[in-house]
Design a protein around this motif. Sequence first.
Motif, mmCIF file in Angstrom:
data_model
loop_
_atom_site.group_PDB
_atom_site.id
_atom_site.type_symbol
_atom_site.label_atom_id
_atom_site.label_comp_id
_atom_site.label_asym_id
_atom_site.label_seq_id
_atom_site.Cartn_x
_atom_site.Cartn_y
_atom_site.Cartn_z
ATOM 1 N N GLY A 46 8.848 2.409 -3.031
ATOM 2 C CA GLY A 46 7.478 1.657 -2.571
ATOM 3 C C GLY A 46 6.739 2.759 -2.029
ATOM 4 N N SER A 47 5.199 2.694 -2.069
ATOM 5 C CA SER A 47 4.214 3.702 -1.558
ATOM 6 C C SER A 47 3.840 3.428 0.033
ATOM 7 N N LYS A 48 3.446 4.478 0.573
ATOM 8 C CA LYS A 48 3.288 4.153 1.846
ATOM 9 C C LYS A 48 1.932 3.373 2.218
ATOM 10 N N SER A 49 1.017 3.691 1.357
ATOM 11 C CA SER A 49 -0.466 3.136 1.284
ATOM 12 C C SER A 49 -0.273 1.534 1.239
ATOM 13 N N ARG A 50 0.837 0.995 0.739
ATOM 14 C CA ARG A 50 1.154 -0.219 0.439
ATOM 15 C C ARG A 50 1.976 -0.956 1.421
ATOM 16 N N ARG A 51 2.353 0.034 2.390
ATOM 17 C CA ARG A 51 3.434 -0.252 3.563
ATOM 18 C C ARG A 51 4.621 -0.770 2.957
ATOM 19 N N ARG A 52 4.924 -0.107 1.777
ATOM 20 C CA ARG A 52 6.379 -0.239 1.399
ATOM 21 C C ARG A 52 7.306 0.873 1.372
ATOM 22 N N LYS A 53 6.908 1.965 1.847
ATOM 23 C CA LYS A 53 7.796 3.268 2.096
ATOM 24 C C LYS A 53 8.967 2.894 2.514
ATOM 25 N N GLY A 54 10.004 3.491 1.767
ATOM 26 C CA GLY A 54 11.495 3.274 2.329
ATOM 27 C C GLY A 54 11.905 1.915 1.464
ATOM 28 N N HIS A 55 11.293 1.418 0.618
ATOM 29 C CA HIS A 55 11.693 0.137 0.144
ATOM 30 C C HIS A 55 12.022 0.513 -1.492
ATOM 31 N N ILE A 56 12.965 -0.127 -2.029
ATOM 32 C CA ILE A 56 13.110 0.170 -3.301
ATOM 33 C C ILE A 56 12.257 -1.113 -4.322
#
Length: 203
Positions: A46-56
């Motif tokens: 996931g992307s940092k901008s969508r607050r999904r960094k660190g997720h698959i």
Amino acid sequence: MKLYSYVVARDFGFAPNPFYQFCTLGTCKPGIRNSAEVEDWIVGTGSKSRRRKGHIVFVMRVTEVMQFNNYWSDSRFKQKKPNLRGSKKQAFGDNIYYYDPATCEWHQEDSHHSFPDGKPNEKNINHDTQTDRVLISDDYIYWGGEGPQIPAKYRSFCGSDLCAGRGYKCNFPDNMVDEFVNWVRSLEVQGYCGTPLDWSNSP
């Protein structure tokens, strides 16, 4: 066996396309499509901008590779040809290219990568077709916006972070790849498991 990792900046179920029993990567990421082989693994995070960094977002084992014209004509992937008047799943089909030797031109189907009026988008054509390969998997998990957090050990495994920045990563230690694949298998889920994150913001 290699592991390729990249950030899924835009998650519409288009790249990758996880529908109709196959996960396919037929647009975007020409570098990965050029290099990955059967039995390699690809993970999108996931992307940092969508607050999904660190997720698959998804993980797939490449089980087949083919050229665009073969993908276009293969009856297994007919449903992946986009229908913009259909459901979201139909509208974001990624089977959009074939090369016409009579005109020496690429055909781009009216799709997520064409212009809103249906005209071909040359920029996307040139970017997507620089690698005439589609990666296909019948061994995958797609979570979309509902994917699990990547265990901390794979964010700092011998100095290697599974999450990529720009572009993609593929030079991971062999033991990290093995352990990550074993972790994925331990989840005991398969196929389409969640909705694309960006569907909530599309008509």
